[in-house]
Scaffold this motif. Structure first.
Motif, PDB file in Angstrom:
ATOM      1  N   THR A  39       0.582  -6.651   4.507  1.00  0.00           N
ATOM      2  CA  THR A  39      -0.658  -6.134   5.660  1.00  0.00           C
ATOM      3  C   THR A  39      -1.765  -5.860   4.204  1.00  0.00           C
ATOM      4  O   THR A  39      -2.531  -5.312   5.293  1.00  0.00           O
ATOM      5  CB  THR A  39      -0.471  -4.397   5.688  1.00  0.00           C
ATOM      6  OG1 THR A  39       0.647  -3.667   4.655  1.00  0.00           O
ATOM      7  CG2 THR A  39       0.339  -4.067   6.797  1.00  0.00           C
ATOM      8  N   ASP A  40      -1.617  -5.328   3.335  1.00  0.00           N
ATOM      9  CA  ASP A  40      -2.646  -4.936   2.593  1.00  0.00           C
ATOM     10  C   ASP A  40      -3.248  -6.273   1.441  1.00  0.00           C
ATOM     11  O   ASP A  40      -4.410  -6.022   0.772  1.00  0.00           O
ATOM     12  CB  ASP A  40      -2.457  -3.802   1.197  1.00  0.00           C
ATOM     13  CG  ASP A  40      -4.037  -3.342   0.869  1.00  0.00           C
ATOM     14  OD1 ASP A  40      -4.633  -3.227   2.033  1.00  0.00           O
ATOM     15  OD2 ASP A  40      -3.764  -2.807  -0.061  1.00  0.00           O
TER      16      ASP A  40
ATOM     17  N   LYS B 187      -8.530  -9.493   3.288  1.00  0.00           N
ATOM     18  CA  LYS B 187      -7.713  -8.041   2.754  1.00  0.00           C
ATOM     19  C   LYS B 187      -8.056  -7.280   1.642  1.00  0.00           C
ATOM     20  O   LYS B 187      -9.063  -8.329   0.700  1.00  0.00           O
ATOM     21  CB  LYS B 187      -6.158  -8.320   2.674  1.00  0.00           C
ATOM     22  CG  LYS B 187      -5.854  -8.140   4.115  1.00  0.00           C
ATOM     23  CD  LYS B 187      -4.566  -9.426   4.313  1.00  0.00           C
ATOM     24  CE  LYS B 187      -3.518  -8.951   6.529  1.00  0.00           C
ATOM     25  NZ  LYS B 187      -2.868  -9.695   6.353  1.00  0.00           N
ATOM     26  N   ARG B 188      -7.432  -5.926   1.102  1.00  0.00           N
ATOM     27  CA  ARG B 188      -7.639  -5.725  -0.143  1.00  0.00           C
ATOM     28  C   ARG B 188      -7.373  -6.567  -1.245  1.00  0.00           C
ATOM     29  O   ARG B 188      -8.274  -6.685  -2.653  1.00  0.00           O
ATOM     30  CB  ARG B 188      -7.285  -4.046  -0.159  1.00  0.00           C
ATOM     31  CG  ARG B 188      -7.681  -3.343  -0.649  1.00  0.00           C
ATOM     32  CD  ARG B 188      -7.821  -1.438  -0.316  1.00  0.00           C
ATOM     33  NE  ARG B 188      -6.383  -1.583   0.087  1.00  0.00           N
ATOM     34  CZ  ARG B 188      -5.395  -1.069  -1.386  1.00  0.00           C
ATOM     35  NH1 ARG B 188      -6.450  -0.839  -2.483  1.00  0.00           N
ATOM     36  NH2 ARG B 188      -4.295  -1.058  -1.477  1.00  0.00           N
TER      37      ARG B 188
ATOM     38  N   PRO C 196       1.176  -0.969   0.311  1.00  0.00           N
ATOM     39  CA  PRO C 196       0.583  -0.186  -0.276  1.00  0.00           C
ATOM     40  C   PRO C 196       0.873   1.474  -0.252  1.00  0.00           C
ATOM     41  O   PRO C 196       2.527   1.025   0.166  1.00  0.00           O
ATOM     42  CB  PRO C 196      -0.537  -0.214   1.472  1.00  0.00           C
ATOM     43  CG  PRO C 196       0.378  -0.447   2.067  1.00  0.00           C
ATOM     44  CD  PRO C 196       0.656  -1.791   1.174  1.00  0.00           C
TER      45      PRO C 196
END
Ligand code: NAP
Length: 466
Positions: A222-223, A270-271, A172
């Protein structure tokens, strides 16, 4: 006497990446043999450090800290840097042979390997090396464009470069902005529409070439969730026998364990998703004027002598995608005048001694790093590799096998470069570039903002020379 304090052995090293620096360090360090050497380290770019600067992913700053060691080498007496000098262009190999007692080629594997399938040249199909060069601000890729406005990207290959590309596509904005990712790449990558990154390995999970930390990182994004289908981890007989045997490479064993963990974990929503698929080869890239889909062939594994090979089962699947990155290895580029092994993509050599077509070593000509052994191993692997080459050089020196150049005077080569109206960048010139880049990064909490254009780099280097 050549190799003494009064008349040091003059060595040109071509390629200022890890193997070039390790070879320089080894030569400049005093040894019991008493050989005194001076090193001129050449690079076609105004900047040193090769793939550590232009290849290592921007979110891996720790790996780049090896540069500190190269900086120390650059401060050793007898070291000079000649950046922005391409051997084969500004200077020919013959020029080096006329000015140095020894030449060591450490020019790496400068180009990518192709898949050789239909549609490979469609817009949207790229070599991973181009993408890596682009996000790392390599001047060769300054004008490349990557259209990241697609929902699915496909990465072909199961090495660490494939892992880097998959991970970088999933970072990200918050994680990109603190790095030395090229300025021109940050917005397109942060705003990319990519939701799915599908990585295809032609062999199975037990044969993947990536290493454990790189695989683990995919599970810590994280994404993005890292997704592996459990059915892809049902090992065939060959893989099962290998992975449970004492001969199995511990990296392969741990890879399979980690992949099993991923397969057992539900995606957390997550995205983005990084999907790892195995036993799958690209057959054709399709599209009307640009990449629109990829046809994947299902493989089975067969034992072929000592190697486990992927064999096409004939089963096909077509997957929509707008981007394909082939990450199937690098290969070397020949230097005119230096024997090249076309099949291996390396300079023909034995333990770093360059071999003539008749198989005999050529006095004063050596090679180290990827252009010597092919594109394998990690940065540190080049230390041992360069040490082997320098040991051969020292052995030849002790045996009196030394090439006698016409003009070994250190000033003569500088004069020749100037005569050719060529602007070489000194180490002080690089330090000026470095200082300007780090100063530009500081207010933004970034390690540096890299220059992308050679002209910008030369301007800063020139200012330092005044
Ligand atoms: P690599 O490790 O040699 O991996 C190449 C991959 O491409 C392999 O999975 C290979 O599969 C596959 N492949 C080759 N030809 C193919 C084809 N025609 N179709 C489909 N797949 C094909 O190369 P790399 O990823 O370029 O890395 C180069 C070196 O740099 C490696 O030693 C790597 O570890 C190192 N590196 C390290 C880091 C790090 O430490 N973080 C980062 C980047 C690179 P097969 O196994 O079936 O041949």
């Amino acid at each position: 006497m050549i190799g003494s304090e009064e008349q040091p052995l003059r060595v040109a090293i071509v390629g200022a990446g890890p193997s070039g620096f390790y070879a320089a360090e080894d030569l400049l360090k005093g040894k019991e043999d008493g050989m005194v050497a001076e090193v001129d380290l050449y690079d076609r770019l105004p900047t040193p450090f090769g793939l550590v600067r232009g290849g290592v992913a921007p979110d891996h700053p720790k790996i780049k800290s090896v540069i500190k060691r190269y900086e120390k080498t650059a401060k050793m007496p007898g070291f000079r840097f000649f950046g922005n000098v391409t051997i084969g262009e500004a200077l020919k190999h013959e020029d080096l042979a006329a000015h140095y007692h020894a030449v060591i080629y450490t020019s790496g594997s400068e180009t990518d390997r192709k898949l050789g399938i239909p549609g490979e040249d469609l817009p949207g199909s790229h070599a991973a090396t181009e993408f890596v060069g682009w996000y790392n601000a390599h001047p060769d890729y300054a004008d490349h464009e990557f259209d990241l406005s697609t929902e699915r990207a496909v990465v072909i290959g199961n090495g660490n470069v494939a892992m880097d590309v998959a991970r970088m596509l999933a970072l990200p904005r918050e994680e990109l902005v603190g790095t030395d990712t090229a300025d021109h790449a940050i917005d397109p990558m942060a705003d990319s529409m990519i939701k799915e990154i599908v990585v295809f390995g032609r062999r199975g999970p037990a044969q993947a070439a990536f290493t454990n930390p790189e695989l683990r990182e995919l599970g810590e994004l994280t994404d993005a969730d890292c997704v592996v289908d459990a059915s892809d981890l049902e090992l065939d007989e060959i893989s099962e026998a290998y992975i449970t045997s004492d001969d199995a490479d511990p990296t392969h064993k741990r890879n399979v364990d980690v992949l099993r963990e991923y397969a057992a974990t539900e995606p957390s929503g997550k995205r983005k998703k990084v999907i790892l698929r195995f036993l799958s080869s690209p057959i054709e890239i399709k599209g009307d004027g640009k990449v629109e889909s990829i046809v994947i062939g299902k493989n089975r594994l067969v034992q072929d002598g000592a190697r486990v090979r992927a064999e096409d089962t004939g089963e096909r699947e077509e997957l929509e995608c707008g981007l394909v990155f082939r990450s199937v290895g690098y290969t070397g580029v020949p230097v005119p005048g230096v024997p090249f092994d076309e099949k291996r993509g390396t300079i023909a050599n034995e333990k770093g001694r360059v071999l003539a077509p008749d198989g005999k070593p050529i006095a004063g000509l050596y090679t180290a790093g990827w252009i010597k052994r092919g594109p394998s191993g990690v940065i540190g692997t080049n230390k041992k590799d360069a040490a082997e080459t320098v040991a051969m050089l020292r052995e030849d020196f002790a045996a009196g096998v030394v090439h006698e150049p016409a003009n070994p005077d250190p000033v003569a080569i500088e004069e020749l470069i100037a005569e050719r109206d060529h602007e070489a960048v000194t180490y002080a010139g690089w330090e000026a570039i470095d200082a300007a880049e780090t100063a530009a990064g500081e207010p933004h909490g970034r390690p540096r903002v890299k220059f992308v254009r050679i002209e910008e780099m030369l301007e800063h280097a020139k200012a330092a020379a005044k």
